[in-house]
Design a protein around this motif. Structure first.
Motif, PDB file in Angstrom:
ATOM      1  N   GLU A 181       2.538   4.668 -13.108  1.00 60.64           N
ATOM      2  CA  GLU A 181       1.423   3.715 -13.164  1.00 60.64           C
ATOM      3  C   GLU A 181       1.997   2.305 -13.224  1.00 60.64           C
ATOM      4  O   GLU A 181       2.229   1.758 -14.291  1.00 60.64           O
ATOM      5  CB  GLU A 181       0.541   4.006 -14.391  1.00 60.64           C
ATOM      6  N   LYS A 233       0.834  -1.206   0.000  1.00 58.65           N
ATOM      7  CA  LYS A 233       0.000   0.000   0.000  1.00 58.65           C
ATOM      8  C   LYS A 233       0.872   1.261   0.000  1.00 58.65           C
ATOM      9  O   LYS A 233       0.614   2.207  -0.741  1.00 58.65           O
ATOM     10  CB  LYS A 233      -0.919  -0.015   1.228  1.00 58.65           C
ATOM     11  N   ARG A 260       2.086   6.400  -7.167  1.00 64.94           N
ATOM     12  CA  ARG A 260       1.047   7.309  -7.684  1.00 64.94           C
ATOM     13  C   ARG A 260       1.447   8.764  -7.506  1.00 64.94           C
ATOM     14  O   ARG A 260       1.218   9.587  -8.394  1.00 64.94           O
ATOM     15  CB  ARG A 260      -0.288   7.029  -6.995  1.00 64.94           C
ATOM     16  N   ARG A 288       2.530   1.623  -3.438  1.00 61.97           N
ATOM     17  CA  ARG A 288       1.532   2.045  -4.421  1.00 61.97           C
ATOM     18  C   ARG A 288       1.276   3.555  -4.291  1.00 61.97           C
ATOM     19  O   ARG A 288       1.210   4.281  -5.278  1.00 61.97           O
ATOM     20  CB  ARG A 288       0.227   1.265  -4.228  1.00 61.97           C
ATOM     21  N   HIS A 289       1.158   4.029  -3.045  1.00 60.21           N
ATOM     22  CA  HIS A 289       0.912   5.454  -2.796  1.00 60.21           C
ATOM     23  C   HIS A 289       2.055   6.319  -3.341  1.00 60.21           C
ATOM     24  O   HIS A 289       1.818   7.324  -4.015  1.00 60.21           O
ATOM     25  CB  HIS A 289       0.735   5.701  -1.290  1.00 60.21           C
ATOM     26  N   LEU A 297       4.713  -3.809  -8.498  1.00 58.29           N
ATOM     27  CA  LEU A 297       4.959  -3.338  -7.137  1.00 58.29           C
ATOM     28  C   LEU A 297       5.331  -4.502  -6.215  1.00 58.29           C
ATOM     29  O   LEU A 297       6.268  -4.406  -5.426  1.00 58.29           O
ATOM     30  CB  LEU A 297       3.728  -2.605  -6.597  1.00 58.29           C
ATOM     31  N   GLU A 337       0.063  -4.025  -9.951  1.00 54.87           N
ATOM     32  CA  GLU A 337       0.193  -4.693  -8.656  1.00 54.87           C
ATOM     33  C   GLU A 337       1.350  -5.692  -8.691  1.00 54.87           C
ATOM     34  O   GLU A 337       2.119  -5.800  -7.738  1.00 54.87           O
ATOM     35  CB  GLU A 337      -1.133  -5.415  -8.347  1.00 54.87           C
TER      36      GLU A 337
END
Length: 121
Positions: free
Chosen positions: A87, A75, A82, A78-79, A93, A90
């Motif tokens: 982009e 999480k 962004r 991902r943050h 990452l 999943e």
């Protein structure tokens, strides 16, 4: 000198006006309080040499660990991606975490992050 203070802060140095005045007077041969590019480079080289690499790495870790859990989770990653306009899927990452997750807990600890950053320097 105000401009120098603003520029140094933009580069991540928390300086006060009195510090900036002293730095300029220490390197300004004419004592006019003016800083040309060469003097600016001299000041910044000295400041960068004073930085603690471990402290800088931990500051970077804290940027990733935006929930202050002490680990970088999927999480968190991902943050940050962004925020940087990346982009990433999943799977991409997850692969980034898996590559450096030595204890296989699915997250990057501070120690694992230090290992990553030291390997890059």
């Amino acid at each position: 000198m105000h401009e120098l203070k603003v520029l140094m802060r933009a580069l991540g140095f928390q300086v006060k006006k009195a510090e900036v005045v002293k730095m300029v007077h220490d390197v300004d041969p004419t004592n006019e309080g003016l800083v040309d590019f060469a003097l600016f480079c001299q000041i910044m080289a000295e400041r960068y040499a004073e930085r603690d690499p471990e402290e800088e790495i931990m500051k970077a870790f804290q940027l990733f660990d935006n929930d202050s859990s002490g680990k970088i989770s999927l999480k968190n990653l991902r943050h940050v991606a962004r925020e940087l306009g990346e982009e990433l899927s999943e799977n991409e990452l997850r692969a980034m975490i898996d590559e450096f997750d030595r204890d296989n807990d699915g997250e990057i600890s501070q120690d694992e992050f230090l290992t990553i950053m030291r390997a890059g320097s």
